[in-house]
Scaffold this active site. Structure first.
Site, PDB file in Angstrom:
ATOM      1  N   SER A  58       0.288   0.409   3.703  1.00 24.09           N
ATOM      2  CA  SER A  58       0.826   1.740   3.415  1.00 24.09           C
ATOM      3  C   SER A  58      -0.212   2.845   3.549  1.00 24.09           C
ATOM      4  O   SER A  58       0.140   4.012   3.735  1.00 24.09           O
ATOM      5  CB  SER A  58       1.429   1.782   2.005  1.00 24.09           C
ATOM      6  OG  SER A  58       0.420   1.662   1.024  1.00 24.09           O
ATOM      7  N   LYS A 100      -2.319   5.207  -3.246  1.00 28.36           N
ATOM      8  CA  LYS A 100      -1.676   6.255  -2.436  1.00 28.36           C
ATOM      9  C   LYS A 100      -2.559   7.501  -2.450  1.00 28.36           C
ATOM     10  O   LYS A 100      -3.537   7.584  -3.182  1.00 28.36           O
ATOM     11  CB  LYS A 100      -0.291   6.617  -2.999  1.00 28.36           C
ATOM     12  CG  LYS A 100       0.672   5.459  -3.181  1.00 28.36           C
ATOM     13  CD  LYS A 100       1.134   4.847  -1.867  1.00 28.36           C
ATOM     14  CE  LYS A 100       2.098   3.690  -2.132  1.00 28.36           C
ATOM     15  NZ  LYS A 100       2.442   2.972  -0.880  1.00 28.36           N
TER      16      LYS A 100
END
Length: 252
Positions: A58, A100
């Protein structure tokens, strides 16, 4: 009657106490300095930083599957837009740790606009050079981030489950206190070892941009320099000691 004992001419005089050579003093100082640098730098890294493994793609290409990163232990109040953070949020993945990038903080309105779904913060487009691919980045959205919360996206926008996936719960935001650490370097694999570059993508915005690096780099340099100084001093001292023994042997 007091007896006087005369020293015979053939008796060897008591050896004078040998003064410590300046070279030996310098060697001791150098060894002590090397120990302080090595132990101090290592201790600072051990106290301030933790290693984490990257399990998904990701954050590609910034971080890749199997990377081991070093992240500085900080609270959510110490991070800004552009920081890559390690966090844990029950509404996202139970007790799983995730990594993230912060793209908006409390009070920001974050959205995508145009045909290519370009990210905007408070109406201002964001130039994101760290993305895996430019162009259309999923469905459009617009969220105003509540105070004390963060909006987080993966750099691999077409393959990341992030704030966009959880828009139905608090607009996809997570509480700032969910942040455990800020990623500052890649530790493994060795071909990718290095400091994580600070992004300037949010520097032109009002409010907090990406944080400045912590003490990882100087601490690492201190650790390496201290170890090198110890090895060099020990090697020089060993060579000098050998040379002295050889001189004494040749003079006997």
């Amino acid at each position: 009657m007091t007896s006087v004992v005369e020293q015979s001419a053939d008796r060897a005089p008591a050896p004078a106490r040998e003064r410590r050579r300046p070279a030996a003093v310098l060697q001791g100082v150098a060894l002590a300095l090397g120990l302080v640098l090595m132990i101090g730098g290592f201790a600072l890294i051990a106290v301030d930083y933790r290693p984490y493994n990257i399990p998904t793609a990701s954050m590609h290409p910034t971080l890749q599957i199997g990377d081991t990163v070093l992240a500085r232990k900080v609270g959510g109040g110490a991070v800004g837009r552009g920081d890559v953070v390690v966090f844990r949020d029950q509404s996202w993945g139970g007790n799983e740790l995730m990594v993230k990038r912060v793209v908006a903080v409390g009070g920001d309105t974050v959205a995508t606009s145009g045909d290519n779904r370009r990210l905007t913060v408070n109406g201002q487009p964001v130039d994101e050079p760290y993305l895996a691919a430019q162009g259309r980045q999923g469905e459009s959205f617009s969220v105003t981030v509540p105070q004390g919360r963060l909006f987080l996206l993966g750099d691999n926008r077409v393959g990341s489950l992030d704030s966009r996936t959880h828009l139905e719960v608090d607009g996809g935001t997570v509480p700032a206190e969910a942040v455990e650490a800020r990623v500052e370097a890649t530790l493994k694999p060795f071909g990718r070892t290095g400091l994580l570059a600070r992004t300037t993508a949010f520097d032109g915005f009002a409010g907090p941009g990406a944080s400045k690096p912590g003490p990882l780099e100087p601490a690492a340099y201190a650790t390496v320099a201290g170890a090198a100084l110890i090895l060099l001093t020990s090697a020089v001292g060993g060579v000098a000691g050998l040379a002295r023994r050889l001189r004494r042997g040749s003079g006997s």
